[in-house]
Each structure stands twice: as structure tokens, then as C-alpha cells.
Enzyme design. Structure first.
Site, PDB file in Angstrom:
ATOM      1  N   ASN A  32       1.135  13.070   3.997  1.00 43.62           N
ATOM      2  CA  ASN A  32       0.399  12.309   5.008  1.00 43.62           C
ATOM      3  C   ASN A  32       0.998  12.570   6.391  1.00 43.62           C
ATOM      4  O   ASN A  32       2.066  12.065   6.716  1.00 43.62           O
ATOM      5  CB  ASN A  32       0.476  10.824   4.648  1.00 43.62           C
ATOM      6  CG  ASN A  32      -0.650  10.011   5.236  1.00 43.62           C
ATOM      7  OD1 ASN A  32      -0.574   8.791   5.269  1.00 43.62           O
ATOM      8  ND2 ASN A  32      -1.700  10.652   5.688  1.00 43.62           N
ATOM      9  N   GLY A  45      -6.703   5.086  -0.096  1.00 41.40           N
ATOM     10  CA  GLY A  45      -8.016   5.124   0.531  1.00 41.40           C
ATOM     11  C   GLY A  45      -8.897   4.003   0.018  1.00 41.40           C
ATOM     12  O   GLY A  45      -8.551   2.817   0.107  1.00 41.40           O
ATOM     13  N   TYR A  76       0.831  -1.209   0.000  1.00 39.95           N
ATOM     14  CA  TYR A  76       0.000   0.000   0.000  1.00 39.95           C
ATOM     15  C   TYR A  76       0.867   1.261   0.000  1.00 39.95           C
ATOM     16  O   TYR A  76       1.839   1.365   0.749  1.00 39.95           O
ATOM     17  CB  TYR A  76      -0.924   0.037   1.225  1.00 39.95           C
ATOM     18  CG  TYR A  76      -1.684   1.351   1.346  1.00 39.95           C
ATOM     19  CD1 TYR A  76      -2.731   1.642   0.489  1.00 39.95           C
ATOM     20  CD2 TYR A  76      -1.291   2.323   2.261  1.00 39.95           C
ATOM     21  CE1 TYR A  76      -3.400   2.847   0.552  1.00 39.95           C
ATOM     22  CE2 TYR A  76      -1.961   3.541   2.341  1.00 39.95           C
ATOM     23  CZ  TYR A  76      -3.020   3.804   1.484  1.00 39.95           C
ATOM     24  OH  TYR A  76      -3.668   4.999   1.544  1.00 39.95           O
TER      25      TYR A  76
END
Length: 540
Positions: free
Chosen positions: A202, A66, A59
Site C-alpha cells: 500500500n 476495501g 482495519y
């Protein structure tokens, strides 16, 4: 023209302080990495490169984000994936952050990436440092973050400018196209590698950098509030008995004892004498109203609140808050939720509530100064009342600010709205918590600026009597920028001048040497025993 950069702070992702970050915001300090940080960054990047070389699916590296996390992206589109993430996430609105706050945001993002858990390349981070040291600052709208997954929108705008897209500002060029601003400083736009877009956007750095400023300003106004309140007590002929050490020793909250000590250090004592106190001693009241008598208890919890929040913000400033995180010592990349801004959001809501009380009680003291039935001074602190209105509307301004703060103190972090197709189904709303905490602190500064003006004006009606040397020093400081209120004039410039003194911590600097003298005679209060006294007494 900005001052020449002369100092350098070495970032390692572990030791940046709130005071350091505020200094970096002023644009007078350069940054670099420690050698240890550079090794950690390189080691972390090797893990990402190995995953790509081995065609593993992880990921944030070769998947969507998301709700699209199950979509695998081909190797030839990994750069495009990262760029599109930044472009689509740069969806903020509103006025841009000031250059000072944008510097803080950029410096803090670099610092957390220096921990070596984000997988970003050293080449990209060096380019970010070069942009920071040249004050090439992206256009970052202040609104748009819900505080989970981190501050995606503002951090995307920050990254966008570094990529040569959107608007950018520097002292040399002013506002312009980001690519042109970078070129004017001999810099090239970032070219993102795998995972780097996600690594850049992030995290909780918008909340936390604004929070660091709020904490530092709260610290400065809280300690100066004690001096201002002591001056008000003096001109209202209050008693010092409520600050006796025995009273506070039996309720040993650190903040309460510290504030009571500060009051004792500047009021009439065996170290510093007050002619005003001496004259009125025979008629001294047994006890004063709560806004005077209970200042240590009210100011004290504000101090303890600030200390608590500073600890949370300091930890957050040196934490890895993106996702997924790289653990190079084990060759692992793990998805988690460190980007959630609940810690700084809750802390900054608490800060607003705690610091507001300094303004709330200050407004009540301003009322006592202006009300002749309470002060035994001319109404609104001016002669020829009727022709002159004096501090009548200045008090109204203080009341208006306190009322506005009551609304701003409603915690934003009690709210949550589900986003990203319910994958991000609980968020912190920390961006608003941080922005309104700063507004609350500014209002507190302004209310106390009005009290300082009023207390110094009240002192004029006690002349030729003198107060204690430290409080005379405060009065002299005020008179260096604001003349006595002999007749009505334009009030706003006086309030602004008083506010500037507090923002620059001039009141604290004026009394600090006298506090040292008092400490030499009486020592620190019990709550300070064993603490680093420089943290309590130094102005910066």
C-alpha cells in the site's frame, strides 16, 4: 558482471534523494538502516502486536480490505489474510520493470517503511534489505496500477517474489523461480505477520521511483540543452545580445536567468573569444528567430518546472503512504488516504509538459540548421546534395518524436475510474503519468542528440575558424565518437552515440570547467545568489 558493491546508504525514511535512488538502481550501492530508524520500526511493530494480543478490531490487521473492511478475521487466519491479499493483488500485466527500476522500487519501499508508521517487523525489513543487497529482484509488470490505493499491483508483485512465489532475477542466477533464486543467495522467503502484507503493497512507490528517474534525467538533459542551443546559435551566426543580463534581470524568473547565464558563459565574451563571432560581427543580425532568441525563456520554465517536480517527488519519497498508519508515540492506528497518488501523478504530468518544450524548440533549431535558406550552409549539412541527403531524415525523426510527445503530454491524472466497488471512487492514474513522463524525457534526449550532431556538423563548414573554447570542447567530444558527415552513411549509430553522450552527461562535464572560469570573472547570475552553487554546476 556487475561492479563490486563499495558504498552504503543508510535509510531513515526522511532523507533519501532522487539522485540517491537512481544510484541505488544501478546496483552499486548497498543499503542499511540508521539506528534511529530501527528503533522506530520496532516501536511501531509493538503497537500492532499489542492490538492482536488485546483482540482489538483494527482495519488492515484483523479485518478484510476495501469493501470487506467490516469483515473481522480470526487470529489464527491473520497470516493467511496477509498472504491472500498479496496473491490476489498481484494482478499486473505487461513487460517487467528493468532490474534498475525494480531496485529503485524495492529501495524506495524499504525507505518509506523505515519511517516507522507501517507496523512491519524489523525482521521482515532486514530480509528485504538482504534481498536488495543481493539484487534478488521480483518480476514486476509495469502495468496495472491506478495510483490509489497506492500502487497495489506492482508492489504486490514486488512482495510476491520476496515471499518465494512467482519469478525473480539476480545477476548470479538470471530469471528463475523466486524461491530458487533466494536459496541461491542463502536467503529465505518472507513469512508474513499480521498487517505486513498490507504494509508491503500500500503506497505510491511505483509512481515515485519512476518519477525520481524522470526528474534526474530531466535535470541532466535540461542543462545540456542550453549548451547545445548555444552551439546552434554560434554556427547560425546568431547574436548574443538577447542573453544580456539586463534583459533577464527585469524578468527575474530563476530558470530564465540561469539559462541566460549559461549561454553567456559559453558564447563569445571577454572570457572566451569566438573567431566565428568576430568575423561576422559587422554583419550580425539585430535579432534572431524565437527558437534562438527566446531559448532562456523557453528553457528557463522547463528548468523551473523540473525544480518544482523534484520538490514534490523528494517529499513523496520520504513520506508514509500506506494505510492504516501507526503512531507509536500515542499508541494509535489511524486510517486515512496517504496512499492516493495525486501529488506525484499531477507533478509528473507537469514534468512531461514542461520538459517536452525542450524538444519542441530544439526541432525548430534543427530545421534552421538543415534549411539552407535559413542557415546559409549546405542543404541538410552535407556536400554534394542530391547524391547525399545528409540530415534530411534525421530532422524527420526529430519531428516525429516531438509529435509523439504532444500526445504523451496529455495528462493522465485528469482521468479517474471508480474501482473496488466504489470505495476507491477517485484514483490518480499516476502509474501511467510516470511511465509516459519517462518516455517524454527519453524523446527529448533523442531530439537534442540530433541537434547536437547537426550543430557539430555545421561547425565543420566554418573551418578553419574556431568557436569559443567550451564549445570547441563539445565539438571535440562529439568527434571522439562520431566522425564528420562527409558522405551519407548509416545514421542511426551516430544518433545513438550522441544520445549516449547526453545520458552520461558528457557534454555537461566537458563545459563545466569553462563555466567555472566564467563564474570567477563574472560571478553567478542574480537568481543564483545565496543558492548552493554545487547543485547548479556539479554533474552528478
Amino acid at each position: 558482471m556487475e561492479q563490486e558493491l563499495q558504498q552504503c546508504i543508510s535509510l531513515d525514511g526522511n532523507s533519501l534523494t532522487t539522485a540517491d535512488l537512481v544510484s541505488l538502481g544501478k546496483g552499486l550501492v548497498k543499503i542499511k538502516f540508521t539506528p534511529e530508524a530501527e528503533e522506530s520500526i520496532k516501536w511501531s511493530r509493538e503497537v500492532v502486536d499489542d492490538i492482536i494480543a488485546q483482540n482489538k478490531v483494527v482495519y488492515g490487521i484483523n479485518t478484510g480490505f476495501g469493501k470487506h473492511a467490516d469483515k473481522v478475521i480470526s487470529k489464527e487466519k491473520l497470516k493467511e489474510l496477509q498472504e491472500k491479499l498479496v496473491f490476489s493483488s498481484a494482478a499486473g500485466v505487461g513487460n517487467p520493470l528493468s532490474p534498475e527500476r525494480t531496485r529503485m522500487l524495492l529501495a524506495l519501499r524499504i525507505n518509506v517503511l523505515a519511517k516507522g508508521h507501517s507496523g512491519i517487523s524489523l525482521e521482515t525489513l532486514h530480509a528485504m534489505i538482504e534481498a536488495f543487497n543481493a539484487s534478488c529482484l521480483s518480476f514486476v509488470p509495469e502495468k496495472g496500477t491506478v495510483g490509489a490505493s497506492g500502487d497495489l499491483a506492482p508492489l504486490s508483485h514486488l512482495a510476491l517474489g520476496l515471499m518465494g512465489e512467482g519469478q525473480m532475477w539476480s545477476p548470479k542466477t538470471g530469471w528463475g523461480e523466486a524461491k530458487s533464486v533466494l536459496e541461491a543467495h542463502g536467503l529465505k522467503p518472507l513469512s508474513l505477520k499480521a498487517k505486513e502484507g498490507l504494509a508491503l503493497i500500500n503506497g505510491t512507490q511505483m509512481i515515485t521511483s519512476l518519477g525520481a528517474e524522470a526528474v534526474e534525467r530531466a535535470l541532466a538533459i535540461a542543462r545540456q540543452a542550453d549548451i547545445i542551443a548555444a552551439l546552434t546559435l554560434e554556427v547560425l551566426k546568431g547574436t548574443t545580445k538577447a542573453f544580456h543580463s539586463d534583459i533577464h534581470a527585469v524578468r527575474p524568473h530563476p530558470g530564465q536567468n540561469l539559462v541566460a547565464w549559461r549561454f553567456r558563459s559559453v558564447l563569445d565574451s571577454d572570457v572566451f573569444c569566438s573567431e566565428i563571432t568576430e568575423k561576422h560581427r559587422p554583419k550580425q543580425r539585430v535579432q534572431d528567430a524565437y527558437s534562438l532568441r527566446c531559448s532562456p525563456q523557453v528553457h528557463g520554465v522547463a528548468n523551473d518546472t523540473i525544480a518544482f517536480v523534484k520538490n514534490i517527488i523528494s517529499t513523496e519519497m520520504n513520506s508514509a503512504t500506506d494505510n492504516p498508519l501507526v503512531f507509536p508515540e500515542r499508541g494509535l492506528i489511524i486510517s486515512g488516504g496517504n496512499f492516493h497518488g495525486e501529488y506525484p501523478a499531477k507533478a509528473l504530468d507537469y514534468l512531461a509538459i514542461g520538459v517536452h518544450e525542450l524538444a519542441c524548440i530544439s526541432e525548430r533549431r534543427i530545421e534552421r540548421l538543415c534549411n539552407p535558406s535559413l542557415s546559409e550552409l549546405p542543404a541538410f549539412l552535407v556536400n554534394e546534395g542530391g547524391l547525399n541527403s545528409g540530415f534530411m531524415i534525421a530532422h524527420c525523426t526529430a519531428a516525429a518524436l516531438v509529435s509523439e510527445n504532444k500526445v504523451l503530454c496529455h495528462p493522465s491524472s485528469v482521468d479517474s475510474l471508480s474501482t473496488s466497488a466504489a470505495t476507491e471512487d477517485h484514483v490518480s492514474m499516476g502509474g501511467w503519468a510516470a511511465r509516459k513522463a519517462l518516455r517524454v524525457v527519453e524523446h527529448v534526449e533523442q531530439v537534442l542528440a540530433i541537434e547536437l550532431l547537426a550543430a557539430c556538423q555545421a561547425l565543420e563548414f566554418h573551418r578553419p575558424l574556431k568557436t569559443t573554447p567550451p564549445l570547441e570542447e563539445v565539438h571535440q567530444l562529439m568527434r571522439s565518437v562520431v566522425r564528420p558527415w562527409d558522405s551519407d552513411r548509416f545514421m542511426n549509430p551516430d544518433i545513438e552515440a550522441s544520445h549516449k553522450l547526453l545520458r552520461e552527461e558528457k557534454v555537461w562535464e566537458a563545459v563545466h570547467p569553462y563555466m567555472e572560469q566564467y563564474r570567477e570573472r563574472h560571478g553567478p547570475n542574480p537568481s543564483e545568489q545565496g543558492e548552493d552553487m554545487s547543485q547548479l554546476f556539479c554533474s552528478k
